[in-house]
Design a protein around this motif. Structure first.
Motif, PDB file in Angstrom:
ATOM      1  N   ILE A 135      -8.397  -0.929  -3.236  1.00 54.34           N
ATOM      2  CA  ILE A 135      -8.825  -1.118  -1.731  1.00 54.34           C
ATOM      3  C   ILE A 135     -10.269  -1.076  -2.318  1.00 54.34           C
ATOM      4  CG2 ILE A 135      -9.087   1.472  -1.321  1.00 54.34           C
ATOM      5  CD1 ILE A 135      -8.070   0.624   1.565  1.00 54.34           C
TER       6      ILE A 135
ATOM      7  N   LEU B 274      -9.769   4.350  -3.653  1.00 54.98           N
ATOM      8  CA  LEU B 274     -10.305   4.595  -2.389  1.00 54.98           C
ATOM      9  C   LEU B 274     -11.554   5.518  -2.651  1.00 54.98           C
ATOM     10  CD1 LEU B 274      -9.291   4.446   0.617  1.00 54.98           C
ATOM     11  CD2 LEU B 274      -8.497   6.849   0.523  1.00 54.98           C
TER      12      LEU B 274
ATOM     13  N   ILE C  86     -10.214  -3.741   6.925  1.00 54.73           N
ATOM     14  CA  ILE C  86      -8.877  -3.404   6.600  1.00 54.73           C
ATOM     15  C   ILE C  86      -7.629  -3.753   7.499  1.00 54.73           C
ATOM     16  CG2 ILE C  86      -7.397  -1.127   5.993  1.00 54.73           C
ATOM     17  CD1 ILE C  86      -9.807  -0.029   5.092  1.00 54.73           C
ATOM     18  N   LEU C  87      -7.888  -3.769   8.948  1.00 57.66           N
ATOM     19  CA  LEU C  87      -6.758  -4.173   9.858  1.00 57.66           C
ATOM     20  C   LEU C  87      -6.365  -5.557   9.938  1.00 57.66           C
ATOM     21  CD1 LEU C  87      -8.321  -2.596  13.026  1.00 57.66           C
ATOM     22  CD2 LEU C  87      -5.951  -2.431  12.033  1.00 57.66           C
TER      23      LEU C  87
ATOM     24  N   VAL D 135      -4.272  -5.679   6.715  1.00 55.56           N
ATOM     25  CA  VAL D 135      -3.139  -5.132   6.600  1.00 55.56           C
ATOM     26  C   VAL D 135      -1.994  -5.562   7.792  1.00 55.56           C
ATOM     27  CG1 VAL D 135      -1.996  -3.096   6.807  1.00 55.56           C
ATOM     28  CG2 VAL D 135      -3.878  -3.113   5.630  1.00 55.56           C
TER      29      VAL D 135
ATOM     30  N   LEU E  88      -0.332  -2.353   1.809  1.00 58.93           N
ATOM     31  CA  LEU E  88      -1.494  -1.716   0.946  1.00 58.93           C
ATOM     32  C   LEU E  88      -0.886  -1.231  -0.564  1.00 58.93           C
ATOM     33  CD1 LEU E  88      -3.158   0.609   3.212  1.00 58.93           C
ATOM     34  CD2 LEU E  88      -4.296  -1.193   1.949  1.00 58.93           C
ATOM     35  N   SER E  89       0.357  -1.290  -0.798  1.00 56.10           N
ATOM     36  CA  SER E  89       0.994  -1.094  -2.192  1.00 56.10           C
ATOM     37  C   SER E  89       0.881  -2.448  -3.134  1.00 56.10           C
ATOM     38  CB  SER E  89       2.499  -0.807  -1.903  1.00 56.10           C
ATOM     39  OG  SER E  89       3.176  -1.435  -1.351  1.00 56.10           O
TER      40      SER E  89
ATOM     41  N   GLY F  82       2.864   7.795  -3.739  1.00 59.94           N
ATOM     42  CA  GLY F  82       1.233   7.278  -3.523  1.00 59.94           C
ATOM     43  C   GLY F  82       1.308   6.073  -2.590  1.00 59.94           C
ATOM     44  N   ASP F  83       2.606   5.839  -1.944  1.00 56.86           N
ATOM     45  CA  ASP F  83       2.321   4.714  -1.153  1.00 56.86           C
ATOM     46  C   ASP F  83       2.027   5.053   0.370  1.00 56.86           C
ATOM     47  OD1 ASP F  83       4.897   2.044  -0.362  1.00 56.86           O
ATOM     48  OD2 ASP F  83       2.756   2.030  -0.347  1.00 56.86           O
ATOM     49  N   ILE F  84       0.805   5.143   0.522  1.00 54.87           N
ATOM     50  CA  ILE F  84       0.362   5.764   1.912  1.00 54.87           C
ATOM     51  C   ILE F  84       0.194   4.436   2.754  1.00 54.87           C
ATOM     52  CG2 ILE F  84      -0.603   8.065   0.967  1.00 54.87           C
ATOM     53  CD1 ILE F  84      -3.088   6.544   1.240  1.00 54.87           C
TER      54      ILE F  84
END
Lengths: 338, 547, 323
Positions: free
Chosen positions: C62, C117, C248-249, C252, C258-259, C321-323
Motif C-alpha cells: 500500500i 503501511l 484507497i476507496l 478497493v 488489499l491482499s 495479516g489480511d486486514i
C-alpha cells in the motif's frame, strides 16, 4: 560721564556675552526620561508566536514583520509551529503558559480550542494578542480583519457587476467549521438579504482546496452557463475557481471576488492577469506593524494583563484592476524579510 | 594485560544472566524503550522546562488521552484487525459529551456514562460489520471514518455556537480536565489503572488469551471453540469505549468542538502502535508496547514543536526517527533468538600452557612425524578397504578386502598380489597362530580360520559366534565387472557341482575347492587365479576348461 | 441451476449503473455530454492516483505517500521555474525526486522489511516535511510565465475531450501494458498473490517490489503535474487532506483486494466512475459538503456489505495479516 556710560555699556555687554557664552560652551543635551524605561521594558522579553501553521503567506508575513520590529529592541522572538494540527497547537499553548513568556501572539484555528487556555494565560500574567482569527475569549488585543466586512464587500462587488445580467451567483466557501469561513458567509448573507433578486445557485464548501474548488465551479458553470458572479473565500483556493472559469472561456464574464493576504504573487499578479476581479486584502504588513505597536505599548505600559482590552480591525484594501499595478496595493514577502 | 582482561571478561561477565534476561518476553520491547529513553534524555537536555513538574504533568495529560485510544487500537490490532475510525469516533464522542453537558445540561456522572455508552455503540457498528458480517477491517473502518466524520461536521454546524458560548464551571468537570492528585494528572491516574487492568486482562485472563489466539490464527481459534465473532465484535466495542473515555477527558480539558478535532489522529495512533511493536496482522502485543509507542510519538512531536522547529523540519525529524526505530526493531525481532543463543553460551576462560613445538628436529613429543613420507605404497588401487594387515612367517603381507577376499602381497616389493582366500563379508581383524593358521574376523559372519594349505571354512560349529553351520553369508556386493564372466561361472558350476553343497544367495554360485582350501566364487576366483596359476595347472586338479 | 455470482467489481459496477440511471432520470442536465465530460474531468486526477495505488496494491502493498509524491515534485517544478530555472531542468529534477521517493519506499519495504503501511506513511511525512522546509517558500506555489504552454497538460481539450481525461486514458493504457503485457507485470501479480512461492520459483521478488513503488511514484508525479496544470498552482497543503482515503476507496471498491494478486485497470476505472458519478450528482443537487460525504460513505458501505453477502470471506484461504 560718557566714558562711564560707555564703560558700563561695554562691561554689561561683555558680561552678557560672557554669561551667554559660558553655558554655550558647556551645553548639555536634555535627557528624554521615557525611552530608558521603554528599553528596559522590552529588552530580554520573550514573545511567543503560535500560528496555525507556517509556510503560507499570512503567517510568514506576520512573522517577518514582527521580527523586524521587535528584535532590534532585544526581544526574543520564538515560534511554536503546530503545522495545522489543532491538538499540537493546544499543547504548544499549554506548555508556553508554564514557560511564561511576556507576550503570546496567537492565531486561532477555531473559536474554542484555545479559549480557556488564553484566559488562563492572561490570569498568569502573559499578554495575549490574537491575530486575524479570534477566539471566544477576547484578550488584551485583537488585530485582524473583519470577516463580515470582507463578505459584505465581496458580495457588493459581485452584485454591482451583476447588474443587468442573469443575477445568478455561486458561493465557494472554505471549510464549514472554520470560523473565518462562517463569518464571511454571514457577511455575504447580510448583503444578500438586501438584494432579493440575486439567486444563489450553489453554496458549497471546497475545504480550502483548489482542485475541489475547480471541480465544483466546473459543475456549476456547466449547469448555469449564464452565471454572473462567484464569491470565493480565499485566494489560495480560488485559483482553482479561476482556472475553471478560464477553461469555460468565461473569464471577464463571470465576476470572481475573493479575499486574502495580499501578497504580490498571490493577489496582485492574479488580478492583473484577469484571474480575479476583486481581491479584498487584509494587508499583512500593516497587521504585523499594528501587532508590533500593540506589543510595544503593552510592554511599556506595565498594565496588568487582562485589565485592558481592545481591538484593532484592519483596514481592508480591495484590489481591482485599477490598483493592481500600484506599489502599495500588494506586498512582497522577500521585501518584508529584508 | 590483554590476557587478564580476557580472563576477567569470561569469568565475570554474566553471559548466562544476560541470556536469561534477553529470553524474557518483555525484552521484545527493548528497542522502543531504548528509543524512548534517548528521546527523553535529548529533550531534557535541549529544553530547560522539560523536566519541570508542570511540563511533565502536561505531557502526561496528553499522553493519557492518546494512550486510551492507543489501548483501543492495540486491542483491535492484536485481534487481527485495524480501526481507522478512532479519530472520527474521538470527535463524535467529544461532541456528545459537550452537547450533553452544555446544551442539555445533564449532570456530570450521567454525561460520563452516556458518552461511554455512545462510544460503545459507535464501536459496535464496526464490531458487527467486522465481527459478525466478516467484512474486511481496513475498508470497513475507512468507510465508518468517513461516515462518522461527516456526521460530526453536520452536527457541529448546528450546535457549535451553542457549545462555544457555554463556559461550564462545574468542579468535578474541571477536575477531570485539569485536576491533579499529588501532582499526577487525573487522566494519567485513570490511564494507569486501566492499563494495569488491561495488562492483567490480556496476559492472565481467559478472554485476553482468546483475543491473542484469534489474532494468531482465526481459523484455529474457531476450531478450538473460541467464540471468534463475538470476541472480535467486543474488541471493536472496547475500542469505541476507550476512545470515548479519551474524548471525555479532552472535552473536559479544552471544551472545544473545533472542525479538525481528531483529523489525522488515527495515523498518529497507528504509528504509535506499530512503533511500540504491536505488529499489524495480530497475535502479538501488550499494553506496555502501546504505552511506549504513544509516549515516543508524543514526545517527539511535542518536543520538536517546543524546540522552535518549523513544521517541515518537525515532520522530517519525526519520519526519520520512526523509520530508523522501525528498521532497528525489525532487525531485532528477526535476530533476537540468534543473539540470545550466542549470548547464552557462557564459556569460561582457562589459560593454557604454551603449546609444545611441532617442528621437525626439535625432538619434542609432538614433533611432526614425516617418517611415512617416502614410503612406497602397496596395493594402491588394487585393494579396497583393507581393515587389517598382517605379515606371516615368510614376510608375505595379508590384507582383507571389501569384496570378501583375503589378498596377499609377496615380498620383496609387494607388488605381486593374489587372492589368498575368498570368504565373503568384510574381513576385519586377522591373526596367525604358531601353526600358520590365519584367523580372520569377518564382519557379520563370525570368526574364520584358514589353514595354510588345507581347506577350511566355517563348518558345523562356529568358532566364535552362533551362526548356523554351513550357512555362508554370501557377499552380495557387486563384483567388478571385469572379474566376472558368466560362461566361466556356468562351466565352473557344472564342473564343481559334484563337489560340495553350494549355497545360493542372491544368485551367486559358490563352490568350495576342497583341495585347494579356498572358498571361492566361481569365475572370479578362478579368473584371478588363472593369471597366476597357469603355470601351476594340473596340480590342484581343477576341472579342465574352467579357466 | 448455476448460482448467479457477482464479484465485487460487478457489484460496484451495478451500483454505479443504478446511480447513473437514477441521476439521469431525476436530475436535469446530468445526462449531457458536457456534464459527462465534467464528471470525468473532476475525477481524472483521482483516477490517475488510483492507477498508481492499484499497481502497489496488486503487489500486496500500500502506498500512503502518494499524496506527497503528487504535491512535492510538481510543486518543485513550479518553484524552480519561479526561481528562474528552465522548464526541462525542473521537470528532470522532479522526475529524479519521484524516482528517489519510489526507490526509498521500495528499499524500505523489500530489503529492510518494514511493513508497507508504516514505511510509506513515514516516507510521505518526510517528503512533505522536505517540501515544506527546504523546497517551497509558501505552501501554495504559484504559476508563472516560465510555465507557459505547460498548462495544456491539464487545461483545454484535445479533440473535444478535456485534456485531463486524455491524460487519464494515457495513464490507463500505460499501466495496462505494464500489468498485462509485460513480464514484470506478471511478476507483480505473482509477488502479490504469494510472495514466498514467487521467490522460490526464481522471480526476483525484491526488485519487483522496488519497481512497483518506483512506477507508482512516477505516476503520482505525473498526476501532480496534471493537477498543477489544471489549477495553475500547486496547493501543497493537500497533504493534510484525506485525499489518500479517497484513492484507497477507488482502488478497493473497484475490486482490487488489499491482499494482492488480483485486479487491473478496469477495476480502477469502475471505482473512479462510481465516485465521480456520486460527486457530480450531489454537486448538481447542491447538497452541502458534509452531507455529500455522509451519502458517499453510506453508499460505499452498502456496496461493501452486498459484496460480503454475495462473496463471503473464505476462512480457509484467508491469510494471516489480511486486514
Amino acid at each position: 560721564m560718557v566714558r562711564v556710560h560707555r564703560f558700563a555699556f561695554g562691561s554689561i555687554a561683555a558680561l552678557t556675552f560672557a554669561s551667554v557664552a559660558v553655558p554655550a560652551l558647556a551645553q548639555q543635551g536634555l535627557d528624554e526620561p521615557f525611552q530608558k524605561p521603554f528599553r528596559e521594558a522590552l529588552a530580554g522579553k520573550t514573545v511567543a508566536y503560535v500560528p496555525v501553521a507556517m509556510n503560507f503567506d499570512l503567517t510568514e508575513g506576520w512573522y517577518a514583520g514582527l521580527k523586524k520590529e521587535l528584535e532590534p529592541y532585544g526581544v526574543k522572538f520564538e515560534i511554536r509551529d503546530p503545522n495545522w494540527n489543532t491538538n499540537a497547537g493546544a499543547q504548544a499553548v499549554t506548555s508556553l503558559i508554564s514557560e511564561k513568556p511576556a507576550v503570546m501572539v496567537i492565531h486561532n484555528p477555531d473559536v474554542q480550542t484555545y479559549a480557556k487556555l488564553l484566559q488562563r494565560a492572561e490570569n498568569e500574567g502573559i499578554y495575549v494578542i490574537q491575530i486575524n482569527m479570534g477566539s471566544a475569549y477576547r484578550s488584551s488585543a485583537f488585530v485582524g480583519a473583519n470577516w463580515i466586512e470582507i463578505g459584505e464587500r465581496q458580495t457588493e462587488g459581485v452584485i454591482k457587476a451583476c447588474e443587468g445580467k442573469s443575477n445568478k451567483i455561486a458561493i465557494i466557501q472554505g471549510a464549514l467549521s472554520a470560523a473565518a469561513s462562517a463569518y464571511t458567509l454571514k457577511g455575504v448573507e447580510n448583503v444578500l438579504a438586501k438584494h432579493p433578486e440575486i439567486k444563489v445557485v450553489s453554496s458549497q464548501a471546497a475545504d480550502w482546496d483548489a482542485a475541489k474548488a475547480k471541480a465544483i465551479t466546473q459543475t456549476v458553470l456547466k449547469q448555469n452557463p449564464d452565471l454572473c458572479g462567484i464569491v470565493g473565500f480565499w485566494d489560495g483556493m480560488d485559483i482553482g475557481t479561476a482556472a475553471a472559469v478560464k477553461e469555460a472561456g468565461l473569464t471577464g464574464k463571470v465576476f470572481l471576488a475573493t479575499s486574502g493576504g495580499g501578497e504580490r504573487k498571490g493577489a496582485c499578479e492574479l488580478v492583473k492577469n484577469g484571474s480575479f476581479d476583486l481581491d479584498v486584502s487584509y494587508d499583512v504588513p500593516t497587521q504585523a506593524a499594528q501587532m508590533a505597536g500593540t506589543i510595544k505599548w503593552l510592554l511599556s505600559s506595565g498594565a496588568k494583563p487582562g485589565s485592558v482590552k481592545g481591538s484593532e480591525y484592519t483596514t481592508l484594501i480591495p484590489i481591482t484592476k485599477e490598483n493592481a499595478d500600484s506599489q502599495t496595493a500588494c506586498w512582497n514577502l522577500s521585501d518584508l524579510k529584508k | 594485560m590483554r590476557e587478564t582482561l580476557t580472563r576477567l571478561r569470561y569469568r565475570y561477565w554474566p553471559d548466562h544472566l544476560l541470556g536469561e534476561i534477553l529470553s524474557k518476553r518483555w525484552t521484545e520491547t527493548a528497542i522502543p524503550v531504548i528509543l524512548l529513553l534517548i528521546v527523553g534524555f535529548a529533550l531534557s537536555q535541549s529544553l530547560e522546562h522539560f523536566l519541570s513538574p508542570a511540563s511533565l504533568a502536561d505531557t502526561a495529560r496528553q499522553a493519557g488521552e492518546i494512550g486510551f485510544i492507543g489501548l483501543g487500537m492495540g486491542l483491535v490490532v492484536i485481534v487481527g484487525g485495524i480501526d481507522l475510525s478512532v479519530g472520527s469516533m474521538f470527535a463524535l464522542t467529544d461532541f456528545c459529551a459537550l452537547y450533553l453537558l452544555d446544551v442539555l445540561g445533564w449532570p456530570v456522572p450521567a454525561v460520563i456514562i452516556a458518552t461511554m455508552v455512545f462510544g460503545g455503540l459507535l464501536g459496535a457498528v464496526n464490531g458487527i460489520l467486522i465481527g459478525y458480517l466478516r467484512l474486511r477491517a481496513f475498508i470497513t473502518t475507512l468507510i465508518t471514518l468517513i461516515i462518522y466524520r461527516s456526521a460530526f461536521d453536520l452536527l457541529i454546524q448546528r450546535y457549535s455556537n451553542a457549545i462555544a458560548s457555554a463556559f461550564p464551571d462545574i468542579p468535578s468537570w474541571n477536575f477531570i480536565g485539569d485536576g491533579n492528585v499529588f501532582g499526577i494528572p487525573s487522566v494519567a491516574l485513570v490511564y494507569i489503572a486501566v492499563a494495569i487492568f488491561g495488562h492483567i486482562f490480556l496476559t492472565r485472563l481467559r478472554p485476553g488469551w482468546h483475543i491473542t489466539a484469534i489474532g494468531g490464527s482465526r481459523r484455529s481459534a474457531y476450531n478450538s471453540g473460541i467464540p471468534v465473532r463475538r470476541t472480535i465484535a467486543l474488541c471493536y466495542v472496547a475500542s469505541g469505549v476507550l476512545t470515548s473515555v479519551a474524548g471525555l477527558f479532552f472535552a473536559a480539558r479544552l471544551g472545544t468542538v473545533g472542525g479538525d478535532i481528531g483529523v489525522g489522529l488515527e495515523v498518529i495512533v497507528l504509528t504509535a502502535t506499530v512503533l511500540g511493536g504491536i505488529t499489524l496482522g495480530g497475535g502479538k502485543g501488550s499494553v506496555v508496547k502501546s504505552l511506549v509507542g504513544v509516549l515516543v510519538v508524543l514526545l517527539i512531536t511535542n518536543g520538536l514543536t517546543a524546540m522552535n522547529a518549523r513544521g517541515g523540519a518537525n515532520r522530517m525529524a519525526l519520519a526519520t526517527i520512526l523509520l530508523a526505530a522501525a528498521m532497528i526493531d525489525i532487525r531485532w525481532q528477526k535476530n533476537r533468538t540468534r543473539i540470545i543463543s550466542k549470548v547464552y553460551v557462557a564459556p569460561t576462560y582457562h589459560a593454557l600452557p604454551p603449546s609444545p613445538s611441532t617442528e621437525i628436529g626439535k625432538g619434542g613429543p609432538f614433533e611432526q612425524n614425516d617418517k611415512l613420507r617416502d614410503v612406497s605404497l602397496i596395493g594402491l588401487g588394487m585393494i579396497e578397504a583393507p581393515e587389517d594387515v598382517i605379515l606371516d612367517r615368510n614376510d608375505v603381507l595379508y590384507a582383507g578386502s571389501r569384496h570378501g577376499d583375503i589378498i596377499r602381497f609377496f615380498p620383496p616389493n609387494y607388488e605381486r598380489m593374489e587372492v589368498f582366500a575368498h570368504i565373503g563379508g568384510q574381513p576385519l581383524g586377522m591373526a596367525f597362530d604358531r601353526q600358520d593358521n590365519l584367523y580372520v574376523c569377518i564382519g557379520g559372519m563370525g570368526l574364520y580360520r584358514i589353514k595354510p594349505d588345507d581347506f577350511l571354512l566355517r563348518s558345523d560349529r562356529p568358532l566364535r559366534d552362533g551362526r548356523v553351520a554351513g550357512r555362508w553369508a554370501g557377499s552380495t556386493r557387486q563384483r567388478p565387472h571385469h572379474l566376472l564372466r558368466h560362461q566361466d561361472r556356468r562351466h565352473a558350476y557344472r564342473a564343481a557341482r559334484a563337489q560340495i553343497p553350494e549355497r545360493r544367495r542372491s544368485g551367486q554360485r559358490w563352490a568350495v575347492d576342497i583341495v585347494r582350501g579356498d572358498l571361492r566364487l566361481f569365475g572370479q576366483t578362478l579368473l584371478v587365479r588363472r593369471t597366476e596359476e597357469r603355470s601351476r595347472r594340473g596340480r590342484d586338479g581343477q576341472p579342465a576348461g574352467i579357466s | 441451476m448455476k448460482r448467479f455470482r457477482l464479484n465485487q467489481q460487478e457489484i460496484v459496477f451495478a451500483v454505479f449503473a443504478v446511480l447513473f440511471c437514477a441521476f439521469s432520470i431525476l436530475l436535469k442536465g446530468f445526462l449531457t455530454a458536457d456534464n459527462m465530460l465534467t464528471l470525468l474531468q473532476n475525477v481524472a486526477v483521482l483516477g490517475i492516483l488510483g492507477l498508481a495505488m492499484a499497481i502497489v496494491v496488486i503487489g500486496r502493498g500500500i502506498d500512503l505517500s502518494l499524496i506527497a509524491t503528487l504535491a512535492v515534485p510538481a510543486g518543485l517544478v513550479l518553484q524552480m521555474v519561479q526561481n528562474g530555472h528552465s522548464l526541462p531542468a525542473s521537470l528532470l529534477a522532479a522526475s529524479l525526486l519521484s524516482i528517489g521517493i519510489g526507490l526509498v519506499n521500495g528499499w524500505l519495504i523489500a530489503y529492510a522489511e518494514v511493513p508497507p503501511l508504516f514505511a510509506t506513511l513515514a516516507t510521505g511525512l518526510f517528503v512533505a516535511g522536505l517540501g515544506q522546509a527546504a523546497l517551497f517558500q509558501l505552501d501554495v506555489v504559484q504559476w508563472n510565465d516560465g510555465m507557459a504552454g505547460f498548462e495544456r497538460l491539464g487545461q483545454g481539450s484535445i479533440l473535444g475531450i478535456p485534456t485531463a481525461i486524455v491524460m487519464f486514458a494515457i495513464a490507463c493504457v500505460v499501466v495496462f501494458i505494464l500489468l498485462r503485457l509485460t513480464r514484470w507485470g506478471a511478476y507483480i501479480y505473482a509477488v502479490g498473490d504469494n510472495p514466498f512461492a514467487a521467490r522460490v520459483t526464481g522471480i526476483p521478488s525484491r526488485p519487483i517490489i522496488v519497481l512497483q513503488y518506483v512506477v507508482a511514484a512516477l505516476i503520482g508525479c505525473f498526476a501532480g503535474l496534471v493537477m498543477a496544470a489544471s489549477v495553475n498552482s500547486m496547493p501543497t497543503r493537500i497533504f493534510n487532506s484525506t485525499l489518500i482515503y479517497d484513492v484507497i476507496l477507488v482502488v478497493v471498491l473497484g475490486g482490487i483486494g488489499l491482499s494482492g494478486g488480483r485486479g487491473g485497470v478496469v477495476n480502477v476505472i469502475i471505482g473512479t466512475l462510481l465516485i465521480g458519478t456520486m460527486l457530480n450528482g450531489m454537486t448538481i443537487l447542491d447538497i452541502p459538503y458534509a452531507g455529500q460525504n455522509l451519502i458517499k460513505g453510506i453508499v460505499l458501505l452498502i456496496a461493501v456489505i452486498t459484496d460480503t453477502f454475495l462473496n463471503p470471506r473464505n476462512e480457509e484461504t484467508a491469510q494471516q495479516g489480511d486486514i
